[in-house]
Design a protein around this motif. Sequence first.
Motif, PDB file in Angstrom:
ATOM      1  N   SER A 240       0.858  -1.182   0.000  1.00  0.00           N
ATOM      2  CA  SER A 240       0.000   0.000   0.000  1.00  0.00           C
ATOM      3  C   SER A 240       0.892   1.228   0.000  1.00  0.00           C
ATOM      4  CB  SER A 240      -0.930   0.015   1.223  1.00  0.00           C
ATOM      5  OG  SER A 240      -0.176   0.051   2.419  1.00  0.00           O
ATOM      6  N   GLN A 241       0.327   2.365  -0.272  1.00  0.00           N
ATOM      7  CA  GLN A 241       1.125   3.587  -0.338  1.00  0.00           C
ATOM      8  C   GLN A 241       1.729   3.931   1.016  1.00  0.00           C
ATOM      9  OE1 GLN A 241      -0.994   6.970  -1.905  1.00  0.00           O
ATOM     10  NE2 GLN A 241       0.863   8.148  -2.244  1.00  0.00           N
ATOM     11  N   SER A 242       0.969   3.781   2.087  1.00  0.00           N
ATOM     12  CA  SER A 242       1.479   4.112   3.419  1.00  0.00           C
ATOM     13  C   SER A 242       2.606   3.161   3.823  1.00  0.00           C
ATOM     14  CB  SER A 242       0.344   4.054   4.440  1.00  0.00           C
ATOM     15  OG  SER A 242      -0.249   2.760   4.459  1.00  0.00           O
ATOM     16  N   VAL A 243       2.448   1.873   3.549  1.00  0.00           N
ATOM     17  CA  VAL A 243       3.497   0.899   3.863  1.00  0.00           C
ATOM     18  C   VAL A 243       4.747   1.174   3.034  1.00  0.00           C
ATOM     19  CG1 VAL A 243       4.142  -1.540   3.697  1.00  0.00           C
ATOM     20  CG2 VAL A 243       1.921  -0.901   4.628  1.00  0.00           C
ATOM     21  N   GLY A 244       4.557   1.503   1.760  1.00  0.00           N
ATOM     22  CA  GLY A 244       5.694   1.805   0.899  1.00  0.00           C
ATOM     23  C   GLY A 244       6.486   3.000   1.388  1.00  0.00           C
ATOM     24  N   LYS A 245       5.803   4.054   1.816  1.00  0.00           N
ATOM     25  CA  LYS A 245       6.491   5.254   2.309  1.00  0.00           C
ATOM     26  C   LYS A 245       7.253   4.959   3.592  1.00  0.00           C
ATOM     27  CE  LYS A 245       3.760   8.998   0.302  1.00  0.00           C
ATOM     28  NZ  LYS A 245       2.953  10.211   0.590  1.00  0.00           N
ATOM     29  N   PHE A 246       6.640   4.189   4.478  1.00  0.00           N
ATOM     30  CA  PHE A 246       7.288   3.889   5.750  1.00  0.00           C
ATOM     31  C   PHE A 246       8.583   3.112   5.536  1.00  0.00           C
ATOM     32  CE2 PHE A 246       7.929   0.850   9.269  1.00  0.00           C
ATOM     33  CZ  PHE A 246       8.121   1.758  10.310  1.00  0.00           C
ATOM     34  N   VAL A 287      27.035  13.891  12.699  1.00  0.00           N
ATOM     35  CA  VAL A 287      26.075  14.974  12.474  1.00  0.00           C
ATOM     36  C   VAL A 287      25.557  14.944  11.037  1.00  0.00           C
ATOM     37  CG1 VAL A 287      25.809  17.491  12.341  1.00  0.00           C
ATOM     38  CG2 VAL A 287      27.025  16.464  14.272  1.00  0.00           C
ATOM     39  N   LEU A 288      26.458  14.708  10.080  1.00  0.00           N
ATOM     40  CA  LEU A 288      26.046  14.651   8.683  1.00  0.00           C
ATOM     41  C   LEU A 288      25.117  13.465   8.426  1.00  0.00           C
ATOM     42  CD1 LEU A 288      29.424  15.518   6.890  1.00  0.00           C
ATOM     43  CD2 LEU A 288      27.435  17.000   7.221  1.00  0.00           C
ATOM     44  N   ALA A 289      25.400  12.338   9.061  1.00  0.00           N
ATOM     45  CA  ALA A 289      24.542  11.166   8.891  1.00  0.00           C
ATOM     46  C   ALA A 289      23.158  11.423   9.479  1.00  0.00           C
ATOM     47  CB  ALA A 289      25.186   9.950   9.550  1.00  0.00           C
ATOM     48  N   ILE A 290      23.107  12.050  10.638  1.00  0.00           N
ATOM     49  CA  ILE A 290      21.818  12.373  11.244  1.00  0.00           C
ATOM     50  C   ILE A 290      21.041  13.346  10.361  1.00  0.00           C
ATOM     51  CG2 ILE A 290      20.714  13.507  13.210  1.00  0.00           C
ATOM     52  CD1 ILE A 290      22.980  12.390  14.954  1.00  0.00           C
ATOM     53  N   THR A 291      21.758  14.301   9.778  1.00  0.00           N
ATOM     54  CA  THR A 291      21.106  15.251   8.863  1.00  0.00           C
ATOM     55  C   THR A 291      20.513  14.521   7.663  1.00  0.00           C
ATOM     56  OG1 THR A 291      22.673  16.990   9.513  1.00  0.00           O
ATOM     57  CG2 THR A 291      21.445  17.310   7.462  1.00  0.00           C
ATOM     58  N   ALA A 292      21.263  13.581   7.111  1.00  0.00           N
ATOM     59  CA  ALA A 292      20.761  12.801   5.977  1.00  0.00           C
ATOM     60  C   ALA A 292      19.531  11.998   6.378  1.00  0.00           C
ATOM     61  CB  ALA A 292      21.855  11.879   5.452  1.00  0.00           C
ATOM     62  N   LEU A 297      13.458  11.498   5.955  1.00  0.00           N
ATOM     63  CA  LEU A 297      12.133  11.334   6.554  1.00  0.00           C
ATOM     64  C   LEU A 297      11.089  12.235   5.906  1.00  0.00           C
ATOM     65  CD1 LEU A 297      13.064  11.032  10.351  1.00  0.00           C
ATOM     66  CD2 LEU A 297      12.536   9.201   8.725  1.00  0.00           C
ATOM     67  N   TRP A 298      11.516  13.124   5.052  1.00  0.00           N
ATOM     68  CA  TRP A 298      10.591  13.981   4.302  1.00  0.00           C
ATOM     69  C   TRP A 298       9.764  13.100   3.369  1.00  0.00           C
ATOM     70  CZ3 TRP A 298      12.129  17.002  -0.613  1.00  0.00           C
ATOM     71  CH2 TRP A 298      11.087  17.847  -1.010  1.00  0.00           C
ATOM     72  N   ASP A 299       8.461  13.291   3.389  1.00  0.00           N
ATOM     73  CA  ASP A 299       7.563  12.402   2.633  1.00  0.00           C
ATOM     74  C   ASP A 299       7.869  12.375   1.143  1.00  0.00           C
ATOM     75  OD1 ASP A 299       6.172  11.460   4.792  1.00  0.00           O
ATOM     76  OD2 ASP A 299       4.589  12.964   4.675  1.00  0.00           O
ATOM     77  N   LYS A 300       8.199  13.517   0.563  1.00  0.00           N
ATOM     78  CA  LYS A 300       8.425  13.572  -0.880  1.00  0.00           C
ATOM     79  C   LYS A 300       9.814  13.085  -1.292  1.00  0.00           C
ATOM     80  CE  LYS A 300       5.148  17.249  -2.026  1.00  0.00           C
ATOM     81  NZ  LYS A 300       4.947  18.536  -2.722  1.00  0.00           N
ATOM     82  N   PHE A 301      10.656  12.774  -0.308  1.00  0.00           N
ATOM     83  CA  PHE A 301      12.027  12.379  -0.613  1.00  0.00           C
ATOM     84  C   PHE A 301      12.074  11.099  -1.438  1.00  0.00           C
ATOM     85  CE2 PHE A 301      16.257  10.635   0.558  1.00  0.00           C
ATOM     86  CZ  PHE A 301      17.036  11.721   0.202  1.00  0.00           C
ATOM     87  N   SER A 302      11.070  10.229  -1.280  1.00  0.00           N
ATOM     88  CA  SER A 302      11.068   8.948  -1.986  1.00  0.00           C
ATOM     89  C   SER A 302      10.411   9.010  -3.360  1.00  0.00           C
ATOM     90  CB  SER A 302      10.337   7.897  -1.134  1.00  0.00           C
ATOM     91  OG  SER A 302       8.994   8.280  -0.914  1.00  0.00           O
TER      92      SER A 302
END
Length: 423
Positions: A240-246, A287-292, A297-302
């Motif tokens: 499903s779309q929600s499962v795919g995003k997660f 810090v850079l890894a945490i930033t990445a 986690l941004w929804d549109k990132f995928s």
Amino acid sequence: MVDYLDPSAIENEMESVDDPISSNETDSQTHLLSGVHDEENINESEQMLKQSSEMIAREGLRERMTARRRSRLECDSAEGEEILLDPKEFPPLPEASDPSIFEEMRADGEAALAAGMEFLSETSEKAQRIIQRVITDVWKQTHFHHLPEWLKDNDFLHFGHRPQIQSFRECFKSIFRIHTETVNIWTHMIGCIAFVAVATYFLAAENFAWTEKWMFSAFFAGAVLCLGFSFLFHTVYCHSQSVGKFFSKLDYCGIALLTLGSFVPWLHFGFYCRSVAKHIYIGVISVLAITAIVVSLWDKFSEPAYRALRAGVFVALGLSGVIPAIHYVSSEGWVRSVHEGSMIYLVLMGVLYVSGAVLYACRVPERWFPGRFDIWFQSHQIFHVLVVIAAFVHYHGISLMANHRFTLGACPQISDTASWFVS
């Protein structure tokens, strides 16, 4: 006696009643009285005909809906399109008969006929439920253009896609079928299992102290999580779309964790006697890894439109290791960096990661030959294979670094300022 179920007989009888020439006055009165009774019989007959017509109409509707579904399936099969039919597209069919009709038939002394029709109705409904369940549980490959929008990722892969599969069980069973994600699933599943085995063997051995094993554990954890999250994402994202995003977010977090975990042991052993530089570099890469991770986690990132951005974020995270590498080479010299710092393996790891990311972002080779790499040798599969190879190359390199480090003995006593550059 007139058969009032025969419309022609009714019409002839009515004509004889209304004809003034064919009867005298007495007969007319007799017909008038009998006509009232006949009219009641006619109304009763018409009501029975109406009920029969309704039953025939319901059965006709059932047949038309069934024929329409059969025609749709045959059309899809003729076009080479294989899709998973959504049970929501199949609303429950109307009842073949109204239960009140069965009761009326029994009241009229037709119990046997009513029981037979009721049995056929129940059997038909059970068969329909079985058909819908079979349609739901069995999925077939489909063309890219017939996928829902949220499943459309790479339009250069034409056929062999999984449709939406709203069952985790079926998603995991799809591991053993051939489709566009088969290689992606197996490459990282096997890689994950392999690193679990290697980590178990390494941590159970007595070659290193636990202080050093913790540094390797950071790398093992990053590799297992990255490959494990990737394997899960490619397995269930079609649910499903929600499962795919997660699970896509977990997948991207795993990439950042692998990058961080790869740098920790190299920085630890490369700057073993320069604690200030070691802790600064580990802090910066963390810090850079945490930033990445936060960005991922941004929804549109995928979404497909941000494919280049995704590749850029993780390539930039990996290239952040260039600065400590230059520092190491400048202080140790190229020859010592190669023999003691496993610089060749570090560079090779970086080349493999970056090459895979570039192929993924550019979608090569399927961009050059659309439809030719739907199942095998597509860019994402090549990227997966390169990631697994790069991870094992890095493990070999840091193992050599650790072994060499412990042949040198204790660190010399130097000031913190000097330890920034002096080994």
